[in-house]
Design a protein around this motif. Sequence first.
Motif, PDB file in Angstrom:
ATOM      1  N   CYS A 267      -9.801 -11.171 -11.911  1.00  0.00           N
ATOM      2  CA  CYS A 267      -8.583 -10.432 -12.244  1.00  0.00           C
ATOM      3  C   CYS A 267      -8.709  -9.016 -11.694  1.00  0.00           C
ATOM      4  O   CYS A 267      -9.783  -8.407 -11.801  1.00  0.00           O
ATOM      5  N   LEU A 268      -7.619  -8.496 -11.129  1.00  0.00           N
ATOM      6  CA  LEU A 268      -7.658  -7.134 -10.574  1.00  0.00           C
ATOM      7  C   LEU A 268      -7.926  -6.094 -11.663  1.00  0.00           C
ATOM      8  O   LEU A 268      -8.384  -4.994 -11.353  1.00  0.00           O
TER       9      LEU A 268
ATOM     10  N   HIS B 153      -0.853 -12.243 -18.817  1.00  0.00           N
ATOM     11  CA  HIS B 153      -0.755 -10.779 -18.828  1.00  0.00           C
ATOM     12  C   HIS B 153       0.491 -10.297 -19.575  1.00  0.00           C
ATOM     13  O   HIS B 153       0.511  -9.193 -20.110  1.00  0.00           O
TER      14      HIS B 153
ATOM     15  N   HIS C 159      -2.604 -17.643 -15.509  1.00  0.00           N
ATOM     16  CA  HIS C 159      -3.319 -16.357 -15.568  1.00  0.00           C
ATOM     17  C   HIS C 159      -2.327 -15.188 -15.578  1.00  0.00           C
ATOM     18  O   HIS C 159      -2.422 -14.287 -16.413  1.00  0.00           O
ATOM     19  N   GLU C 160      -1.366 -15.228 -14.643  1.00  0.00           N
ATOM     20  CA  GLU C 160      -0.420 -14.103 -14.529  1.00  0.00           C
ATOM     21  C   GLU C 160       0.479 -14.018 -15.763  1.00  0.00           C
ATOM     22  O   GLU C 160       0.737 -12.919 -16.263  1.00  0.00           O
TER      23      GLU C 160
ATOM     24  N   GLN D 127       0.209  -4.851 -15.424  1.00  0.00           N
ATOM     25  CA  GLN D 127      -1.000  -4.336 -14.764  1.00  0.00           C
ATOM     26  C   GLN D 127      -0.751  -3.026 -14.028  1.00  0.00           C
ATOM     27  O   GLN D 127      -1.704  -2.316 -13.713  1.00  0.00           O
TER      28      GLN D 127
HETATM   29 NI    NI Z   1      -5.121 -10.792 -13.852  1.00  0.00          NI
END
Ligand code: NI
Length: 173
Positions: free
Chosen positions: A99-100, A145, A141-142, A51
């Motif tokens: 999510c960012l 990525h 979730h992480e 990210q």
């Molecule tokens: Ni995320």
Amino acid sequence: MIRDILLMGDPRLMRIAQPVIAFDTPDLRTLLQDMRDTMRALGGVGIAAPQIGVSLRIVIFGMDRSERYPDAPPVPYTEIVNPLITPLDAMTEETWEGCLSLPALRGVVPRFARIRYEGYDLAGNRIERLAEGFHARVVQHECDHLDGVLYPMRMRDMSRFGYESALFSETVD
Ligand code: NI
């Protein structure tokens, strides 16, 4: 240092990230510091290295209490390198996630309810834990990525995807 977060649509978020081979290096320490700074500055519950444009298998997460998830229980602050997730059974749960990399949006995402996760800390020491509920959701979730997966790609019902301000508005008109 606070880094820019890549947004959905950026091809760098779609890559399979590479395993970390050398532990406890100055570069790795700097990267982790940047991930912490960026996650805290944005009020996130977790962040993955891709990210911020670094294609390595590293995630951090944790919170005492989150304004983004006010009803969620605390998650221990964790930094994990080369993580691996094993579901403990087939049971899944669906709830709202953000999510960012998709600011202001939320969607209902199915996740395994109970998992084991393992990996290494910054120094190369082994980590192994069991997690359930929100903690298990954050880890899944992480780690997604790291394989180029963003939460809308896991959703089953796109009618439960939208802007937080509209979805959870108290106003009826
Ligand atoms: Ni995320």
